[in-house]
Design a protein around this motif. Structure first.
Motif, short mmCIF file in Angstrom:
data_model
loop_
_atom_site.label_atom_id
_atom_site.label_comp_id
_atom_site.label_asym_id
_atom_site.label_seq_id
_atom_site.Cartn_x
_atom_site.Cartn_y
_atom_site.Cartn_z
N ASP A 238 40.99 -40.52 11.10
CA ASP A 238 40.47 -39.31 10.45
C ASP A 238 40.29 -38.22 11.50
OD1 ASP A 238 39.35 -37.52 8.70
OD2 ASP A 238 37.39 -38.50 8.61
N ARG A 239 40.99 -37.10 11.31
CA ARG A 239 40.86 -35.97 12.23
C ARG A 239 39.56 -35.22 11.96
NH1 ARG A 239 44.65 -31.79 11.43
NH2 ARG A 239 44.61 -32.43 9.24
N THR B 37 47.92 -31.15 2.58
CA THR B 37 48.84 -30.64 3.59
C THR B 37 48.32 -29.30 4.08
OG1 THR B 37 50.72 -31.76 2.55
CG2 THR B 37 51.21 -29.95 4.09
N ASP B 38 48.03 -29.21 5.38
CA ASP B 38 47.43 -27.99 5.94
C ASP B 38 48.47 -26.90 6.15
OD1 ASP B 38 45.10 -29.45 6.05
OD2 ASP B 38 45.23 -29.83 8.22
N ASP C 88 34.85 -30.74 8.87
CA ASP C 88 36.00 -31.37 8.19
C ASP C 88 36.21 -30.69 6.85
OD1 ASP C 88 38.10 -33.07 7.78
OD2 ASP C 88 36.92 -34.91 7.68
N ASN C 89 37.41 -30.89 6.32
CA ASN C 89 37.76 -30.45 4.96
C ASN C 89 37.48 -28.96 4.74
OD1 ASN C 89 38.57 -33.10 4.19
ND2 ASN C 89 36.42 -33.63 3.89
N SER D 286 42.31 -30.56 6.62
CA SER D 286 41.86 -31.71 5.84
C SER D 286 42.96 -32.75 5.83
CB SER D 286 41.51 -31.31 4.40
OG SER D 286 41.16 -32.45 3.65
N ASP D 287 42.59 -34.02 6.01
CA ASP D 287 43.56 -35.10 5.89
C ASP D 287 43.90 -35.41 4.44
OD1 ASP D 287 43.86 -35.64 8.64
OD2 ASP D 287 41.97 -36.73 8.67
N LEU E 228 39.55 -38.04 16.76
CA LEU E 228 40.29 -38.86 15.81
C LEU E 228 39.51 -40.16 15.68
CD1 LEU E 228 42.90 -39.16 14.10
CD2 LEU E 228 43.92 -40.31 16.08
#
Length: 496
Positions: free
Chosen positions: A369-370, A340-341, A490-491, A336-337, A365
């Motif tokens: 946003d990844r 911190t992963d 995502d997320n 998740s952007d 990207l």
């Protein structure tokens, strides 16, 4: 009257003299103004063009890399994690002359390094445009396959990095040739030789390389460049995203009749977009999506059309997944952007059991946003580098966008979590796993759906050493056919 006449004459002469001085001063000012005007005109409106006598700075066309020792200017720089003393100069084993380069590949578990690998740069730069190949002789203590060996790696831009993947060597000396994809590009190259090799079957071994030099063979023929590994690949994406052209290779026929393929970089190619209003492509092979519609990316290398293409279908503006609002102090983020992963080992295991078909991974990207993009999905696993202790977490969260135009009643996406067990190691028999199935009624076509799944919905799962996070649809499994084969993710995070 005479006196007065003398005074008048003196006065007249003084006036004339002053007038001459003023005229001289005015002329000098005029000259200065003209010169300043000329300077301004030159600096503001002229474009400098080199004369016929002008020659750009050139670099030495040094062919030798290692004959019986290093050529001038050469350095030895090991990769991080490499066995630092893997390289030595051997004066007892050589093909010709008095010495060779010896490389000692470590065993699995060697505390001094997991592999052997280094670059040999000449940071003074070399003009290699007059050669068509890097050649060398090699042998090994046993039949082996060197993972990577080539030139163009300089621990910097690596602009013209060129590699033979999987070079097979035997116990007998043999000459090897690494063709240069387009010599005209190498007018100033730093990275003249490099290699990387790990244990084979768990065991280390030694190999020797000798008579390393660049040559103009004149027998490197029939160039056959390719992009996307020579295939016609289609990709769906959105405005604001970037897609890189991949699978860049050049194949030549050598004098012994063999075809030698090298993996190389985009800098050797010239790329073209059939519709620049949809997407543009730069010299590094990065495709920037700027409009809606379809475009085909093709390429040439040294004037030869490359096999393969990349068709981009832009679906228009992209809607991002909902922004998470859970306090970061209560989150363990996998992807998740917003947080911190944890460190990730891979986003796609590419399992080689013949069943997995899933392609893609963390490869989108879009406007910064990844996004994880999985295609041809049947199952896929994301693995953390270290196990995750989620014993204090209560919920698993993920956002999923199904890209299929239609979702059938029996479609599903199954979330499977796997814990590595008390020892934190996979494959030791103490793992636990459990899954939760998202039915078709909870999914939507081309629309983000957010899922907050209680960890209690994964019965029997230990959560103190979570390691693998699976997405399963069976979308390409003919025994249980489904239509969900393309998803965005995502997320991914755990929270309390």
């Amino acid at each position: 009257m005479v006196v007065n006449g003398n005074l008048e004459l003196t006065y007249i002469l003084t006036l004339v003299n002053n007038s001459m001085k003023m005229m001289k001063l005015t002329l000098n000012k005029l000259r200065i103004s003209v010169l300043l005007g000329a300077v301004v005109a030159i600096t503001s409106s002229c474009t400098w063009e080199p004369s016929d006598d002008f020659r750009p700075a050139t670099f030495p066309a040094t062919a030798e890399v290692f004959i019986d020792g290093f050529s001038g200017g050469l350095e030895y720089l090991p990769f991080e994690g490499s066995k630092l003393d893997a390289f030595t100069v051997d004066t007892e084993e050589f093909y010709a002359g008095t010495a060779s380069m010896r490389f000692d590949v470590p065993n699995v578990g060697d505390p001094d390094g997991a592999f052997a690998g280094a670059i040999f740069p000449d940071y003074g730069g070399r003009d290699l445009s007059g050669f068509d190949a890097l050649t060398f002789w090699a042998r090994a203590s046993k039949a082996a396959t060197i993972n990577e060996i080539g030139f163009g790696n300089d621990f910097g831009e690596n602009k013209y990095n060129t590699i033979i993947n999987g070079l097979r060597v035997t116990t007998a000396w043999k000459k090897y040739t690494i063709p240069i994809p387009d010599p005209s590009k190498l007018t100033r190259e730093d990275g003249v030789f490099w290699y990387s090799e790990g244990p084979e079957g768990g065991d280390g071994y030694s190999f020797w390389v000798d008579e390393v030099k660049y040559e103009k063979l004149g027998t490197v023929a029939q160039p056959r460049p390719a992009i996307q590994n020579g295939e016609d690949v289609e990709v769906q994406t959105f405005i604001g995203s970037n897609v890189s052209v991949a699978g860049l290779t050049q194949t030549f026929n050598l004098v012994d009749g063999t075809n030698q393929t090298v993996t190389t970089t985009a800098a050797f190619y010239t790329f073209t977009s059939s519709d620049p209003s949809v997407a543009t492509v730069n010299e590094l092979g990065v495709v920037n999506i700027i409009g809606t519609g379809s475009t085909v990316i093709t390429a040439e290398l040294a004037g030869v059309k490359a096999a393969g293409s990349l068709t981009i279908e832009s679906l228009g503006a992209f809607t991002a997944a909902p922004l998470p609002n859970v306090d970061a102090n209560n989150v363990i983020s996998i992807f998740s952007d917003a947080y911190t992963d944890v460190a990730i080992d891979y986003y796609n295991g590419f399992f080689t059991d013949g069943f997995q078909t899933t392609l893609g991974g963390n490869n989108l990207l879009i406007n910064g946003d990844r996004i994880i993009n999985y295609t041809e999905l049947n199952f896929v696993a994301l693995k953390t580098l270290n196990t995750v202790n989620a014993s204090e977490m209560t919920t698993y969260h993920v956002d999923i966008l199904v890209q299929e135009p239609e979702i059938k009643p029996d479609d599903f996406i199954r979330i499977l979590l796997l814990d590595a067990g008390p020892d934190g190691e996979l494959g030791t028999g103490d793992e636990t796993e459990s899954s939760f199935t998202i039915p078709s009624s909870d999914l939507a076509s081309n629309e983000w759906r957010s899922f907050d799944i209680p960890l209690s919905s994964f019965p029997g799962l230990n959560t103190s050493n979570l390691s693998l996070f699976f997405f399963i649809s069976d979308g390409t499994n003919t025994s249980n056919p489904g239509s969900i084969t393309n998803i965005l993710v995502d997320n991914i995070y755990l929270y309390r």
